[in-house]
Design a protein around this motif. Structure first.
Motif, mmCIF file in Angstrom:
data_model
loop_
_atom_site.group_PDB
_atom_site.id
_atom_site.type_symbol
_atom_site.label_atom_id
_atom_site.label_comp_id
_atom_site.label_asym_id
_atom_site.label_seq_id
_atom_site.Cartn_x
_atom_site.Cartn_y
_atom_site.Cartn_z
ATOM 1 N N THR A 190 0.881 -1.203 0.089
ATOM 2 C CA THR A 190 0.074 -0.041 0.074
ATOM 3 C C THR A 190 0.814 1.294 0.117
ATOM 4 O O THR A 190 2.077 1.330 0.199
ATOM 5 C CB THR A 190 -0.890 -0.045 1.192
ATOM 6 O OG1 THR A 190 -0.056 0.117 2.466
ATOM 7 C CG2 THR A 190 -1.844 -1.232 1.130
ATOM 8 N N TYR A 191 0.326 2.152 -0.187
ATOM 9 C CA TYR A 191 0.862 3.665 -0.168
ATOM 10 C C TYR A 191 0.098 4.488 0.508
ATOM 11 O O TYR A 191 -1.231 4.798 -0.035
ATOM 12 C CB TYR A 191 0.898 4.293 -1.635
ATOM 13 C CG TYR A 191 1.875 3.694 -2.673
ATOM 14 C CD1 TYR A 191 3.357 3.298 -2.328
ATOM 15 C CD2 TYR A 191 1.610 2.916 -3.807
ATOM 16 C CE1 TYR A 191 4.199 2.739 -3.128
ATOM 17 C CE2 TYR A 191 2.461 2.396 -4.577
ATOM 18 C CZ TYR A 191 3.678 2.194 -4.303
ATOM 19 O OH TYR A 191 4.832 1.584 -5.195
ATOM 20 N N PRO A 192 0.708 5.011 1.613
ATOM 21 C CA PRO A 192 1.874 4.589 2.244
ATOM 22 C C PRO A 192 1.819 3.152 2.790
ATOM 23 O O PRO A 192 0.706 2.625 3.116
ATOM 24 C CB PRO A 192 2.122 5.636 3.274
ATOM 25 C CG PRO A 192 0.889 5.894 3.870
ATOM 26 C CD PRO A 192 -0.166 5.888 2.596
ATOM 27 N N ILE A 193 2.903 2.601 3.182
ATOM 28 C CA ILE A 193 3.054 1.225 3.951
ATOM 29 C C ILE A 193 2.116 1.412 5.132
ATOM 30 O O ILE A 193 2.212 2.296 5.831
ATOM 31 C CB ILE A 193 4.338 0.879 4.138
ATOM 32 C CG1 ILE A 193 5.153 0.197 2.733
ATOM 33 C CG2 ILE A 193 4.545 -0.159 4.935
ATOM 34 C CD1 ILE A 193 6.514 -0.025 3.077
ATOM 35 N N ALA B 73 -3.516 -3.810 12.842
ATOM 36 C CA ALA B 73 -4.602 -4.446 12.344
ATOM 37 C C ALA B 73 -4.128 -4.944 11.152
ATOM 38 O O ALA B 73 -4.455 -6.114 10.866
ATOM 39 C CB ALA B 73 -5.734 -3.305 12.023
ATOM 40 N N ALA B 74 -3.107 -4.163 10.285
ATOM 41 C CA ALA B 74 -2.618 -4.916 9.027
ATOM 42 C C ALA B 74 -1.779 -5.963 9.360
ATOM 43 O O ALA B 74 -1.986 -6.836 8.561
ATOM 44 C CB ALA B 74 -1.928 -3.510 8.473
ATOM 45 N N SER C 151 5.028 -7.726 7.699
ATOM 46 C CA SER C 151 4.203 -6.811 7.364
ATOM 47 C C SER C 151 4.967 -5.458 7.477
ATOM 48 O O SER C 151 6.172 -5.355 7.929
ATOM 49 C CB SER C 151 3.151 -6.768 8.516
ATOM 50 O OG SER C 151 3.767 -6.421 9.666
ATOM 51 N N GLY C 152 4.102 -4.248 7.327
ATOM 52 C CA GLY C 152 4.687 -3.051 7.247
ATOM 53 C C GLY C 152 5.034 -2.746 8.679
ATOM 54 O O GLY C 152 6.019 -1.809 8.842
ATOM 55 N N TYR D 193 11.980 -2.938 8.553
ATOM 56 C CA TYR D 193 13.157 -1.971 8.714
ATOM 57 C C TYR D 193 13.092 -0.629 7.812
ATOM 58 O O TYR D 193 13.116 -0.757 6.536
ATOM 59 C CB TYR D 193 14.407 -2.429 8.822
ATOM 60 C CG TYR D 193 15.568 -1.539 9.213
ATOM 61 C CD1 TYR D 193 15.686 -0.697 10.438
ATOM 62 C CD2 TYR D 193 16.675 -1.241 8.147
ATOM 63 C CE1 TYR D 193 16.635 -0.015 10.678
ATOM 64 C CE2 TYR D 193 17.752 -0.267 8.573
ATOM 65 C CZ TYR D 193 17.604 0.439 9.724
ATOM 66 O OH TYR D 193 18.549 1.349 10.278
ATOM 67 N N ARG D 194 12.896 0.505 8.387
ATOM 68 C CA ARG D 194 12.794 2.040 7.912
ATOM 69 C C ARG D 194 14.106 2.802 7.984
ATOM 70 O O ARG D 194 13.896 3.821 7.378
ATOM 71 C CB ARG D 194 11.620 2.644 8.526
ATOM 72 C CG ARG D 194 10.201 1.728 8.559
ATOM 73 C CD ARG D 194 9.057 2.701 9.051
ATOM 74 N NE ARG D 194 7.898 2.102 8.866
ATOM 75 C CZ ARG D 194 6.640 2.539 8.955
ATOM 76 N NH1 ARG D 194 6.586 3.794 9.357
ATOM 77 N NH2 ARG D 194 5.610 1.883 9.053
ATOM 78 N N GLY D 195 15.005 2.378 8.469
ATOM 79 C CA GLY D 195 16.278 3.042 8.819
ATOM 80 C C GLY D 195 17.261 3.009 7.582
ATOM 81 O O GLY D 195 16.930 2.338 6.495
#
Length: 452
Positions: A104-107, A112-113, A211-212, A216-218
């Motif tokens: 999805t955009y955004p992740i 819940a996801a 999942s989102g 890792y987002r770094g």
């Protein structure tokens, strides 16, 4: 004394789980020797294997992965280049899967996801098991669900109990944080529980939720970003039984489980960790110690497995070599590495990554044919954590490689640091079904020349 020596000889050199009773009778000046073999363990049969095949809308090529990574806005340009390099060297194909929350955009990083991603995969494989009619939900007495990084409340095992209205006295367990080798560990726990719960069925569910919420987002590249590139969406459900009558319809019988846990060693313990980087972003850290830690855990495990699976001739070669080096002090003689192919027909090596597969191949001295299922699984499905070894087994079945009497060795490494082994014996020639094999629609394309 002679009789006792014979019993020990047979037990060590042939099979430690069998009792050998040797009877010597003298009749009419003739000596007759009778050997009676008794199985000491409660049998564990594998009745069915169900694997998750996500919808085609969840397929993510390497290029699409990079485009989505750019659009998130999480990563620096240098981090995108690093991920591209990792993917180019990964041996992953362009038909692996990611869960809906990652597409999805955004992740979508909500709880819940993540719950939905877990439910889709977990319930899909359990639905397959019950759809075959082999067992009803109320007949399942043992449930073990494994997932490393996603540990919700109520537990994943409780969600399975609730969905299928399993019975109140079920022995249900959720195993979390134990890494990619937990697939074998779940079989070990089911086997132990089946020993004390007679005439019942056990259900092991292996999955990973990437999942989102878990991604890792770094921008800490080498130690934390690699897992983003290698891990993909997958799940497996394995139906086991200890009922004597189920042997006729079983696919495999569990022969041995060998577990090695190196957690007491600090370097092994710390080589795979879930932690935050300097900017507060959470992810899995892989330290430089992971390669030597893997080697030590593998060597320890293989040393324990060898006496269980090797034929007498290989054991004898090993003992002679050991005596020559240690007792006779023949220092120039190299240590003898047994040929495991003499005792094992098929090797289900965890496809944790290209380096993992290459290392296993070298250490066990396997051929390209033996390692092909793991390589092709990494290409088609990616690293699906604890469910990966089951996709490897399904590849062998789809290729019609497994025949009655064949021995299969499942071998997986995991955080902690662990190396776990399961040895299976095939009980039939036709391994198709009962649940559908997810390889069947593409098996004609494999093997592919993807290893460079």
């Amino acid at each position: 004394m002679i009789l006792m020596t014979c019993v020990i000889f047979f037990s060590f050199f042939f099979n430690q789980n069998l009792l050998y009773l040797i009877v010597i009778r003298k009749r009419d000046n003739a000596v007759n020797i009778y050997i009676y073999i008794y199985e000491c363990r409660t049998p564990t049969y594998l009745l069915d294997l169900a694997l998750f095949k996500p919808d085609d809308s969840c397929k993510v090529s390497k290029d699409e992965y990079l485009e989505r990574a750019k659009k998130t806005g999480f990563f620096l340009e240098s981090s995108i280049e690093f991920q591209k390099k990792v993917l180019d060297l990964s041996a992953l194909g362009d038909e692996t899967y990611a869960p809906p929350s990652m597409l999805t955009y955004p992740i979508d990083a909500s709880q819940a996801a993540a719950d939905k991603d877990a439910d889709i995969a977990m319930f899909a494989v359990v639905d397959q098991i019950f759809a075959t009619g082999i067992v009803k939900p109320e007949d399942v007495g043992i449930l073990v669900v494994t997932c490393t990084v996603f540990c919700p409340v109520p537990s994943l095992a409780s969600r399975v109990v609730n969905r299928y209205k399993l019975r109140e006295d079920i022995e249900a367990y959720s195993l979390g944080g134990m890494g990619c080798s937990t697939g074998v560990l779940s079989i070990s726990l089911c086997r132990d529980l089946l020993k004390v719960n007679k005439n019942t069925h056990a259900l092991a569910v292996n999955l990973e939720v990437i999942s989102g919420q878990q991604g890792y987002r770094g921008n800490k590249r080498r130690s934390m970003m690699v897992t983003n590139c290698l891990f993909r969406w997958g799940a497996a459900a394995i139906l086991l039984s200890n009922k004597p009558g189920d042997k006729k319809k079983a696919k495999y019988q569990l022969m041995h489980v060998v577990r090695t846990h190196r957690g007491a060693d600090d370097k092994s313990f710390n080589c795979v960790r879930s932690e935050e980087d300097e900017d507060g972003f959470k992810g899995l850290t892989l330290s430089k110690d992971i390669v030597p830690a893997s080697a030590v855990a593998l060597k320890t495990n293989v040393t324990k497995v060898a006496p269980l699976i090797l034929p007498f001739t290989e054991k004898l070669k090993y003992v002679i070599n050991l005596i020559a080096r240690k007792v006779l002090k023949m220092q120039s003689m190299k240590a003898y590495v047994p040929d495991f192919k003499t005792g094992v027909d098929h090797f289900c090596i965890h496809p944790g990554g290209k380096a993992v597969i290459d290392g296993m191949m070298e250490h066990l001295k396997l051929s390209e044919w033996h390692i092909e299922p793991s390589r092709m699984t990494l290409h088609r499905w990616g690293n699906t954590s604890c469910s990966s070894i089951w996709y490897v087994l399904a590849y062998m079945e789809a290729k019609n490689r497994v025949r009655k009497g064949h021995i299969l060795w499942q071998l997986a490494l995991g955080s902690g640091f662990k190396c776990n082994t399961a040895i299976w014996k095939s009980l039939r020639n036709d391994q198709n079904g009962p649940s559908p094999n997810p390889w069947l629609d593409c098996i004609h394309k494999y093997p592919q020349p993807v290893w460079t």
